[in-house]
Design a protein around this motif. Structure first.
Motif, PDB file in Angstrom:
ATOM      1  N   LEU A   1       0.805  -1.225   0.000  1.00 45.72           N
ATOM      2  CA  LEU A   1       0.000   0.000   0.000  1.00 45.72           C
ATOM      3  C   LEU A   1       0.835   1.271   0.000  1.00 45.72           C
ATOM      4  CD1 LEU A   1      -2.823  -0.921   2.564  1.00 45.72           C
ATOM      5  CD2 LEU A   1      -2.990  -0.850   0.078  1.00 45.72           C
ATOM      6  N   PHE A   2       1.952   1.259   0.740  1.00 47.34           N
ATOM      7  CA  PHE A   2       2.698   2.495   0.970  1.00 47.34           C
ATOM      8  C   PHE A   2       4.097   2.495   0.353  1.00 47.34           C
ATOM      9  CE2 PHE A   2      -0.114   1.698   4.654  1.00 47.34           C
ATOM     10  CZ  PHE A   2      -0.988   2.767   4.483  1.00 47.34           C
ATOM     11  N   GLY A   3       4.571   1.340  -0.128  1.00 45.17           N
ATOM     12  CA  GLY A   3       5.884   1.291  -0.763  1.00 45.17           C
ATOM     13  C   GLY A   3       6.996   1.001   0.228  1.00 45.17           C
ATOM     14  N   LYS A   4       8.225   0.897  -0.325  1.00 48.75           N
ATOM     15  CA  LYS A   4       9.381   0.567   0.516  1.00 48.75           C
ATOM     16  C   LYS A   4      10.675   1.137  -0.077  1.00 48.75           C
ATOM     17  CE  LYS A   4       9.683  -3.906  -1.854  1.00 48.75           C
ATOM     18  NZ  LYS A   4       9.850  -5.356  -1.714  1.00 48.75           N
ATOM     19  N   LYS A   5      10.590   2.308  -0.675  1.00 44.70           N
ATOM     20  CA  LYS A   5      11.746   2.891  -1.354  1.00 44.70           C
ATOM     21  C   LYS A   5      12.888   3.201  -0.404  1.00 44.70           C
ATOM     22  CE  LYS A   5       9.275   4.841  -5.325  1.00 44.70           C
ATOM     23  NZ  LYS A   5       8.942   6.070  -6.080  1.00 44.70           N
ATOM     24  N   THR A   6      12.560   3.689   0.766  1.00 41.70           N
ATOM     25  CA  THR A   6      13.585   4.004   1.762  1.00 41.70           C
ATOM     26  C   THR A   6      13.231   3.316   3.078  1.00 41.70           C
ATOM     27  OG1 THR A   6      12.445   5.987   2.580  1.00 41.70           O
ATOM     28  CG2 THR A   6      13.948   6.267   0.707  1.00 41.70           C
ATOM     29  N   ILE A   7      14.182   3.291   4.011  1.00 43.59           N
ATOM     30  CA  ILE A   7      13.941   2.692   5.315  1.00 43.59           C
ATOM     31  C   ILE A   7      12.825   3.432   6.050  1.00 43.59           C
ATOM     32  CG2 ILE A   7      14.927   2.317   7.610  1.00 43.59           C
ATOM     33  CD1 ILE A   7      15.895   0.302   5.601  1.00 43.59           C
ATOM     34  N   ALA A   8      12.847   4.754   5.987  1.00 45.73           N
ATOM     35  CA  ALA A   8      11.829   5.552   6.678  1.00 45.73           C
ATOM     36  C   ALA A   8      10.433   5.244   6.148  1.00 45.73           C
ATOM     37  CB  ALA A   8      12.137   7.045   6.514  1.00 45.73           C
ATOM     38  N   ILE A   9      10.317   5.122   4.827  1.00 44.13           N
ATOM     39  CA  ILE A   9       9.016   4.797   4.228  1.00 44.13           C
ATOM     40  C   ILE A   9       8.612   3.372   4.584  1.00 44.13           C
ATOM     41  CG2 ILE A   9       7.806   4.405   2.032  1.00 44.13           C
ATOM     42  CD1 ILE A   9       9.436   6.703   0.866  1.00 44.13           C
ATOM     43  N   ALA A  10       9.568   2.455   4.556  1.00 45.87           N
ATOM     44  CA  ALA A  10       9.276   1.048   4.839  1.00 45.87           C
ATOM     45  C   ALA A  10       8.772   0.852   6.264  1.00 45.87           C
ATOM     46  CB  ALA A  10      10.520   0.206   4.594  1.00 45.87           C
ATOM     47  N   THR A  11       9.396   1.526   7.237  1.00 47.81           N
ATOM     48  CA  THR A  11       8.976   1.345   8.629  1.00 47.81           C
ATOM     49  C   THR A  11       7.606   1.966   8.894  1.00 47.81           C
ATOM     50  OG1 THR A  11      10.344   3.279   9.198  1.00 47.81           O
ATOM     51  CG2 THR A  11      11.288   1.107   9.605  1.00 47.81           C
ATOM     52  N   ILE A  12       7.337   3.115   8.288  1.00 47.06           N
ATOM     53  CA  ILE A  12       5.997   3.708   8.458  1.00 47.06           C
ATOM     54  C   ILE A  12       4.965   2.865   7.726  1.00 47.06           C
ATOM     55  CG2 ILE A  12       5.917   5.273   6.463  1.00 47.06           C
ATOM     56  CD1 ILE A  12       4.837   6.155  10.049  1.00 47.06           C
ATOM     57  N   ALA A  13       5.384   2.209   6.628  1.00 42.42           N
ATOM     58  CA  ALA A  13       4.490   1.313   5.896  1.00 42.42           C
ATOM     59  C   ALA A  13       4.134   0.102   6.755  1.00 42.42           C
ATOM     60  CB  ALA A  13       5.144   0.862   4.593  1.00 42.42           C
ATOM     61  N   VAL A  14       5.092  -0.400   7.524  1.00 45.20           N
ATOM     62  CA  VAL A  14       4.840  -1.543   8.401  1.00 45.20           C
ATOM     63  C   VAL A  14       3.798  -1.179   9.457  1.00 45.20           C
ATOM     64  CG1 VAL A  14       5.848  -3.028  10.168  1.00 45.20           C
ATOM     65  CG2 VAL A  14       7.085  -2.611   8.047  1.00 45.20           C
ATOM     66  N   ILE A  15       3.939   0.021  10.036  1.00 45.82           N
ATOM     67  CA  ILE A  15       2.959   0.479  11.028  1.00 45.82           C
ATOM     68  C   ILE A  15       1.581   0.620  10.389  1.00 45.82           C
ATOM     69  CG2 ILE A  15       2.319   2.383  12.562  1.00 45.82           C
ATOM     70  CD1 ILE A  15       5.346   2.924  12.900  1.00 45.82           C
ATOM     71  N   GLY A  16       1.546   1.246   9.209  1.00 45.44           N
ATOM     72  CA  GLY A  16       0.277   1.387   8.493  1.00 45.44           C
ATOM     73  C   GLY A  16      -0.311   0.037   8.130  1.00 45.44           C
ATOM     74  N   GLY A  17       0.547  -0.894   7.732  1.00 41.15           N
ATOM     75  CA  GLY A  17       0.086  -2.234   7.374  1.00 41.15           C
ATOM     76  C   GLY A  17      -0.534  -2.952   8.555  1.00 41.15           C
ATOM     77  N   ALA A  18       0.050  -2.796   9.742  1.00 42.37           N
ATOM     78  CA  ALA A  18      -0.493  -3.434  10.947  1.00 42.37           C
ATOM     79  C   ALA A  18      -1.882  -2.885  11.276  1.00 42.37           C
ATOM     80  CB  ALA A  18       0.451  -3.217  12.126  1.00 42.37           C
ATOM     81  N   ILE A  19      -2.038  -1.570  11.123  1.00 43.29           N
ATOM     82  CA  ILE A  19      -3.343  -0.944  11.400  1.00 43.29           C
ATOM     83  C   ILE A  19      -4.374  -1.381  10.367  1.00 43.29           C
ATOM     84  CG2 ILE A  19      -4.575   1.250  11.547  1.00 43.29           C
ATOM     85  CD1 ILE A  19      -1.931   2.482  12.589  1.00 43.29           C
ATOM     86  N   VAL A  20      -3.994  -1.366   9.094  1.00 40.04           N
ATOM     87  CA  VAL A  20      -4.910  -1.788   8.029  1.00 40.04           C
ATOM     88  C   VAL A  20      -5.317  -3.241   8.217  1.00 40.04           C
ATOM     89  CG1 VAL A  20      -5.092  -2.255   5.544  1.00 40.04           C
ATOM     90  CG2 VAL A  20      -4.090  -0.108   6.341  1.00 40.04           C
ATOM     91  N   TYR A  21      -4.350  -4.082   8.593  1.00 40.04           N
ATOM     92  CA  TYR A  21      -4.650  -5.505   8.817  1.00 40.04           C
ATOM     93  C   TYR A  21      -5.706  -5.666   9.896  1.00 40.04           C
ATOM     94  CZ  TYR A  21      -4.213 -10.127  10.835  1.00 40.04           C
ATOM     95  OH  TYR A  21      -4.505 -11.352  11.366  1.00 40.04           O
ATOM     96  N   ARG A  22      -5.546  -4.978  11.030  1.00 42.54           N
ATOM     97  CA  ARG A  22      -6.515  -5.108  12.118  1.00 42.54           C
ATOM     98  C   ARG A  22      -7.886  -4.577  11.706  1.00 42.54           C
ATOM     99  NH1 ARG A  22      -5.013  -8.857  15.374  1.00 42.54           N
ATOM    100  NH2 ARG A  22      -6.869  -8.207  16.526  1.00 42.54           N
ATOM    101  N   ILE A  23      -7.903  -3.511  10.914  1.00 41.48           N
ATOM    102  CA  ILE A  23      -9.186  -2.968  10.454  1.00 41.48           C
ATOM    103  C   ILE A  23      -9.886  -3.959   9.528  1.00 41.48           C
ATOM    104  CG2 ILE A  23     -10.245  -1.176   9.006  1.00 41.48           C
ATOM    105  CD1 ILE A  23      -8.182   0.788  10.136  1.00 41.48           C
TER     106      ILE A  23
END
Length: 326
Positions: free
Chosen positions: A247-269
């Motif tokens: 959903l959010f990409g993984k181009k950089t470490i900063a983007i990847a880690t925020i994507a993981v947090i977003g992914g966890a929230i989306v998964y629970r929803i």
């Protein structure tokens, strides 16, 4: 519905800490670590038994983090020094932790006094006006009921973001770069005289420390630690990582880690919404999880294949037009 989504976001933020730990092993180290299912319970069990013996919840949570780090380090030692296959070393440690967790807890389930948790102490410092303000918004939006307090959501959001930024910073340090290089090309980093064994042990240890922290916090929210609560945690962590990257990409470490947090929230929803469907029951949660992971894995490849097909068609059309012009 709104109250259910609130709970999903709240739990998603806490599970995001566990997902960040999974991200460190699976994406950074390229290490298929199945210790997660055991270390999650280790964190919960250590925190629960410490609190029940009168230890401060903050110190108890710190004990849980240390226990998780030790569990992960042993997995790393089995792989690096014992020359055990990475996947098998995680499985062996996961199995061993089941008995170890029972030893720690003394019984399958350890209750935690709701007034002795980290969050109960924070509630005493929490201004009631904030709860009234946001609960008023809930009521205005037509929610069936509003949360009693928002302290868990805000506190965990701050803690998770701090861990995210610390992870970003760590992975940009000399040790962090060596860790990333170990996951990318172990032979290359060895040729530069780096100790890859120590890096793997450190990386797997830190990963399971985060997993144990998540387990300790979940136990304090639920009011108990159970020896079975870690089953399927690795799949949930992987689902969060895969969904976030899709959903959010993984181009950089900063983007990847925020994507993981977003992914966890989306998964629970998604799970929360799926369980509201009439023909699905709470026992179908693992099936829903597997289905979500399959979609997250397959969908990006289908989209990429279609884009590649369109690109080839466009290229052929362009070449055909040039041929006619000649």
């Amino acid at each position: 519905m709104l109250f259910s989504l609130f709970g999903a976001v709240e739990s998603g933020i806490i599970y995001a800490i566990m997902a960040l730990g999974v991200y460190l092993t699976f994406r950074i180290l390229d290490f298929p670590d199945l210790t997660v299912d055991g270390s999650f319970v280790t964190g919960a069990g250590v925190a629960a038994i410490s609190i029940s013996h009168g230890v401060s919840p903050l110190i108890a949570t710190l004990f849980a983090v240390i226990a998780g780090f030790i569990a992960g380090s042993i997995t790393g030692l089995l792989h690096t020094k014992g020359k055990v296959n990475a996947l098998l070393s995680g499985i062996l440690m996961m199995i061993a932790l089941y008995s170890i967790n029972l030893r720690i807890m003394g019984q399958p389930t350890v209750p935690i006094d709701s007034d002795s948790t980290l969050f109960s102490q924070l509630r005493g410092l929490w201004p009631a006006g904030i709860d009234d303000f946001f609960n008023g918004i809930f009521t205005t939006l037509g929610a069936e009921r509003a949360p009693a307090t928002w302290v868990i959501l805000f506190f965990m959001l701050i803690v998770t973001l701090i861990i995210k930024f610390l992870t970003d910073y760590f992975l940009k340090t000399e040790v962090g770069l060596a860790l990333r290089a170990t996951g990318d090309n172990k032979r290359m980093i060895r040729s530069l005289s780096a100790n890859t064994d120590s890096l793997i042990i450190l990386g797997v240890g830190l990963s399971n420390a985060l997993v144990a922290l998540s387990g300790a916090l979940i136990a304090q929210i639920n009011g108990f630690a159970d020896v079975q609560m870690g089953i399927g945690m690795i799949v949930i962590g992987l689902a969060s990582v895969i969904i976030g990257e899709a959903l959010f990409g993984k181009k950089t470490i900063a983007i990847a880690t925020i994507a993981v947090i977003g992914g966890a929230i989306v998964y629970r929803i998604v799970v929360t919404l799926a369980l509201r469907v009439d023909f699905l029951e709470a026992g179908d949660m693992k099936l829903i999880t597997a289905f979500i992971v399959v979609i997250a894995l397959v969908a990006p490849k289908i989209v990429q294949a279609r884009k590649e097909k369109k690109r080839r068609i466009a290229k052929r059309a362009t070449l055909g037009g040039l041929g006619k012009g000649a």
